[in-house]
Design a protein around this motif. Sequence first.
Motif, PDB file in Angstrom:
ATOM      1  N   ARG A 261       6.309  19.414  -9.933  1.00 40.89           N
ATOM      2  CA  ARG A 261       7.338  18.477 -10.380  1.00 40.89           C
ATOM      3  C   ARG A 261       8.730  19.011 -10.043  1.00 40.89           C
ATOM      4  N   THR A 262       8.926  20.300 -10.237  1.00 42.02           N
ATOM      5  CA  THR A 262      10.225  20.895  -9.913  1.00 42.02           C
ATOM      6  C   THR A 262      10.549  20.737  -8.435  1.00 42.02           C
ATOM      7  N   ARG A 263       9.534  20.920  -7.605  1.00 40.13           N
ATOM      8  CA  ARG A 263       9.773  20.905  -6.158  1.00 40.13           C
ATOM      9  C   ARG A 263       9.839  19.507  -5.579  1.00 40.13           C
ATOM     10  N   TYR A 264       8.990  18.602  -6.093  1.00 38.91           N
ATOM     11  CA  TYR A 264       8.854  17.293  -5.451  1.00 38.91           C
ATOM     12  C   TYR A 264       9.331  16.123  -6.305  1.00 38.91           C
ATOM     13  N   GLY A 265       9.754  16.371  -7.549  1.00 36.81           N
ATOM     14  CA  GLY A 265      10.134  15.260  -8.412  1.00 36.81           C
ATOM     15  C   GLY A 265      11.264  14.418  -7.845  1.00 36.81           C
ATOM     16  N   THR A 266      12.371  15.061  -7.481  1.00 35.67           N
ATOM     17  CA  THR A 266      13.511  14.326  -6.922  1.00 35.67           C
ATOM     18  C   THR A 266      13.128  13.657  -5.608  1.00 35.67           C
ATOM     19  N   THR A 267      12.347  14.369  -4.794  1.00 34.08           N
ATOM     20  CA  THR A 267      11.921  13.809  -3.513  1.00 34.08           C
ATOM     21  C   THR A 267      11.117  12.528  -3.705  1.00 34.08           C
ATOM     22  N   LEU A 268      10.232  12.514  -4.692  1.00 33.42           N
ATOM     23  CA  LEU A 268       9.404  11.333  -4.919  1.00 33.42           C
ATOM     24  C   LEU A 268      10.237  10.153  -5.386  1.00 33.42           C
ATOM     25  N   TRP A 269      11.266  10.398  -6.209  1.00 28.37           N
ATOM     26  CA  TRP A 269      12.143   9.294  -6.615  1.00 28.37           C
ATOM     27  C   TRP A 269      12.882   8.731  -5.401  1.00 28.37           C
ATOM     28  N   VAL A 270      13.337   9.619  -4.514  1.00 27.19           N
ATOM     29  CA  VAL A 270      14.009   9.152  -3.292  1.00 27.19           C
ATOM     30  C   VAL A 270      13.045   8.324  -2.445  1.00 27.19           C
TER      31      VAL A 270
ATOM     32  N   GLY B 166       0.813  -1.214   0.000  1.00 27.14           N
ATOM     33  CA  GLY B 166       0.000   0.000   0.000  1.00 27.14           C
ATOM     34  C   GLY B 166       0.842   1.257   0.000  1.00 27.14           C
ATOM     35  N   ALA B 167       1.876   1.297   0.845  1.00 22.18           N
ATOM     36  CA  ALA B 167       2.753   2.469   0.882  1.00 22.18           C
ATOM     37  C   ALA B 167       3.489   2.646  -0.437  1.00 22.18           C
ATOM     38  N   THR B 168       3.974   1.553  -1.004  1.00 24.57           N
ATOM     39  CA  THR B 168       4.675   1.636  -2.286  1.00 24.57           C
ATOM     40  C   THR B 168       3.740   2.098  -3.393  1.00 24.57           C
ATOM     41  N   ALA B 169       2.508   1.580  -3.406  1.00 20.67           N
ATOM     42  CA  ALA B 169       1.539   1.992  -4.424  1.00 20.67           C
ATOM     43  C   ALA B 169       1.191   3.472  -4.282  1.00 20.67           C
ATOM     44  N   ALA B 170       1.139   3.982  -3.056  1.00 21.62           N
ATOM     45  CA  ALA B 170       0.827   5.396  -2.845  1.00 21.62           C
ATOM     46  C   ALA B 170       1.912   6.286  -3.427  1.00 21.62           C
ATOM     47  N   VAL B 171       3.170   5.978  -3.114  1.00 21.96           N
ATOM     48  CA  VAL B 171       4.272   6.786  -3.657  1.00 21.96           C
ATOM     49  C   VAL B 171       4.335   6.632  -5.176  1.00 21.96           C
ATOM     50  N   GLY B 172       4.081   5.415  -5.671  1.00 18.28           N
ATOM     51  CA  GLY B 172       4.049   5.218  -7.118  1.00 18.28           C
ATOM     52  C   GLY B 172       2.954   6.033  -7.778  1.00 18.28           C
ATOM     53  N   SER B 173       1.796   6.160  -7.128  1.00 18.86           N
ATOM     54  CA  SER B 173       0.706   6.973  -7.672  1.00 18.86           C
ATOM     55  C   SER B 173       1.102   8.443  -7.733  1.00 18.86           C
ATOM     56  N   LEU B 174       1.739   8.937  -6.670  1.00 22.86           N
ATOM     57  CA  LEU B 174       2.197  10.329  -6.669  1.00 22.86           C
ATOM     58  C   LEU B 174       3.236  10.566  -7.760  1.00 22.86           C
ATOM     59  N   LEU B 175       4.157   9.641  -7.901  1.00 21.25           N
ATOM     60  CA  LEU B 175       5.190   9.781  -8.925  1.00 21.25           C
ATOM     61  C   LEU B 175       4.573   9.749 -10.318  1.00 21.25           C
TER      62      LEU B 175
ATOM     63  N   LEU C 267       2.509  13.195 -10.763  1.00 22.46           N
ATOM     64  CA  LEU C 267       3.222  14.469 -10.734  1.00 22.46           C
ATOM     65  C   LEU C 267       4.464  14.506 -11.610  1.00 22.46           C
ATOM     66  N   VAL C 268       5.013  13.357 -11.956  1.00 20.48           N
ATOM     67  CA  VAL C 268       6.287  13.343 -12.678  1.00 20.48           C
ATOM     68  C   VAL C 268       6.185  12.652 -14.033  1.00 20.48           C
ATOM     69  N   LEU C 269       5.546  11.513 -14.088  1.00 23.94           N
ATOM     70  CA  LEU C 269       5.593  10.673 -15.285  1.00 23.94           C
ATOM     71  C   LEU C 269       4.447  10.913 -16.261  1.00 23.94           C
ATOM     72  N   ARG C 270       3.342  11.453 -15.814  1.00 23.99           N
ATOM     73  CA  ARG C 270       2.177  11.624 -16.682  1.00 23.99           C
ATOM     74  C   ARG C 270       2.455  12.686 -17.737  1.00 23.99           C
ATOM     75  N   THR C 271       1.982  12.472 -18.934  1.00 23.31           N
ATOM     76  CA  THR C 271       2.184  13.424 -20.033  1.00 23.31           C
ATOM     77  C   THR C 271       0.900  14.196 -20.301  1.00 23.31           C
ATOM     78  N   LEU C 272       1.041  15.262 -21.072  1.00 22.09           N
ATOM     79  CA  LEU C 272      -0.096  16.121 -21.384  1.00 22.09           C
ATOM     80  C   LEU C 272      -1.105  15.407 -22.274  1.00 22.09           C
ATOM     81  N   ALA C 273      -2.369  15.823 -22.141  1.00 20.44           N
ATOM     82  CA  ALA C 273      -3.437  15.250 -22.964  1.00 20.44           C
ATOM     83  C   ALA C 273      -3.528  16.015 -24.286  1.00 20.44           C
TER      84      ALA C 273
END
Length: 815
Positions: free
Chosen positions: A276-285, A35-44, A47-53
């Motif tokens: 993404r600028t603020r939290y992208g690196t943090t989410l990968w960590v 559950g914790a891993t899926a939550a961080v994966g959802s945020l990543l 906020l980071v991996l999703r592309t524009l529509a």
Amino acid sequence: MWDALRLDVRHSLRSLRRAPTFSLIVIVTLALAVGATAAVGSLLSALVLRTLAVPSPEQLVALSALEPRANVEGYFYADTFKAYRAAQRSFAHMSMYSGGGILRVETRSGVFDASTETVSPSYFDLVGARPSEGRFFTESDDAGVVISEGYRLLIFGDGPAVGEAIKVNGAPATVIGVAADGFDGLQFDGTFDIIVPFALMRSAAGDPTRPFRSKDVVGRLARGVSIEAARAEVLARWPSVQSATLPAALPEAEREALLRQRLNVAPLASGFSGLRTRYGTTLWVLLALMGILLTVACANLAGLTLARSLTRRHQVAVRLALGGSARRVFWQLLVDGILLSTVALAGALPLAWWIVRAVTASLIIGRGTSKFPTVTPDAGVIAATALLTVLIGLSIGVVSAWQSVAVRVDESLRPGRSVIGSLGRFGRGLLVAQVALSMTLLVGAGLFTTTLAHLRANDTSLQSQRIVFSRAFREPGDRQLLPPGYYQTLVTELARMPGADAAALSVYYPTYFGYTGPVPTDYHYTRADGVTPLEGTVLTEFVSPGFFDLFRFHRLQGRDVSWDDGPGKPDVALVSASLARALFPTGNAVGKQIRIAGPGRRDVEVIGIVADAPYVRLDDPRPLVVFRPIMQEVERTQFPMAYVRASGDFATVRDGYTRVIKSLGHRSLRGFITSSEWVDRALLQQRFTAGLATFAAALTILLACMGVYGLLAYSVTARVREIGVRRALGAARGTVVWMIVRDGLAIAVPGVLIGAPCAWAAARLVRAQLYGIAPSDSRTLLIAAATSLATALAASLLPALRASRVAPVEALREE
């Protein structure tokens, strides 16, 4: 086949019910970790991996500029843009672009805020947008705007929108089109409400003669052109085009700044995103930390499964002796693992959803708009989570079957071996790995928590005082400059309010505490005699009298600014202690002259020195700052922040604050905030990282504790006869306790010795996220090692005490 499967499932359910402790540990462990891993994966993912529509988002490119001397974002003038667009060969479409701002829109039904994109007409072809009503604007539409479908419903309801007259920041405009659903613009952090042409924004700014300019340029690559080729053409062609097309009326200083700009050409598939600028690196960590947590959980489950399989050897041997096939028994044990993982998945998904909602709510705090990208476990994350959980469940079943099926009856009856010895090198390695990985996460949590503590400790003036403040903004259409006397009246009236103790003004402090980019500096200072060249970024702050006293910033020498330091008076300033040492390393700075460089060069007298404090950022306690009187440059200080130190109720102070601002006219207020709330917002990234890292570390150490406890509990069960014999032969209870505790320490000590270098190596990978503490901090390593050993010891004691209470007669009678 289905009948056999149904029987296997029923048998597995009965088997798991007979071992409720084991089943519960497996389900809870797997649900928490997945559950914790899926939550961080959802945020990543969100906020980071999703592309524009938009069609083919990988072809989108953004051009931006930075003026390196002032550390400010550059911009592009329309004539330069048009000339380059006509000459270039790399882009199929190009558009000037400025987005992410909030405008005030007035309609017949009311006044609304609107998230805005300001674009060239070619923008709509570039992003593949289509109108659901009306049309998009062209080069000849100076006052036509396009709104989104959602914003149309908000401001017009079910009525018509096309042709409606509105005002945008006081400038007349007409709605000429509505963008169809499915297009949300290029601002990834939220959808747009209104798209306006640059001509309208120029009118709204009050200067219809000013040349168009934009913060960015966006483009769509031509067929077969790579971003590297487009970047090479931009860097080669743009400078000459720009120098030939800049408006002739530009001041020389601005022209020089534009020619110094450094261009950047970057992919835009994911849009513009401050989050993404603020939290992208943090989410990968954090994803890496969750990977460690998941690994510990798998090792824990594997160890428990191996230990449990030892207690089931007799049962499996009986089934094989009665004619059961090894294949059928193997499949039966796989079904056990699949059932456990299915139940765990049912608990993991709601947990992931809850974590995502809680994190999202914390990230929304302090945003100027309520818009936020949708963050939920999407289909891809759910599918990956389900696959991962089932694979772990199959692995549990395989481990159990591997250990249980490959057994002979005589081995199942052989007494006297400890579970640790029976597990073999693989089993012992799993348990040692749990402790080592737990220590790695403990060190990470300690480093991030210490970083947060050091940042908080840097500035106690905002956190310890009851200060409320807000920034006043110009009403749409209001272009009247505030007179110098307004500032003194404002401070005086605010200080006289019921519940107020003092008041003061500033322009920047503490705005930049949560700022992620380079601090903008458009003034540059040297000594007036030119002897000491200055290196480093110097921030110019504008303050009112009483600013330093209100925040309790200590003045080391000289005097404060006064209301007499106004227009037409000699230019004066106070400087931070670090700047004073940098400019005048051999003497007193008070009374000396510093020079503002540039075409408007002038000398400024230093009238005081202020002790160092984090005036600019919390991670910089010794900044270079020049404090100018707020009245000496009123054109630059039209929107100051007004602070009130409260001695009474905050609600009373806020009400009085609003009355004072309204009574003086000129400005509208944005939301109030207290000083402690501002620090919390500025440290949101660090609190987010430290909180999740601590959660992962606590969960990991709990899993390790459960693993060691489960192993030793099974050890006691398997060694009852041996313990009974020892007690019958005179072994003391302390000896039996030490025998079990020693097995636990045989796991913990190697785990700590292996975990220490692993933790040090992992900490070096995140050293850019740390402040005030080294990755190899010995105190953190020692605390993590002590916690790991104490956890193993605590997990060992309960089974050890249970073993010491084994009655010799009862133990021997079991045989």
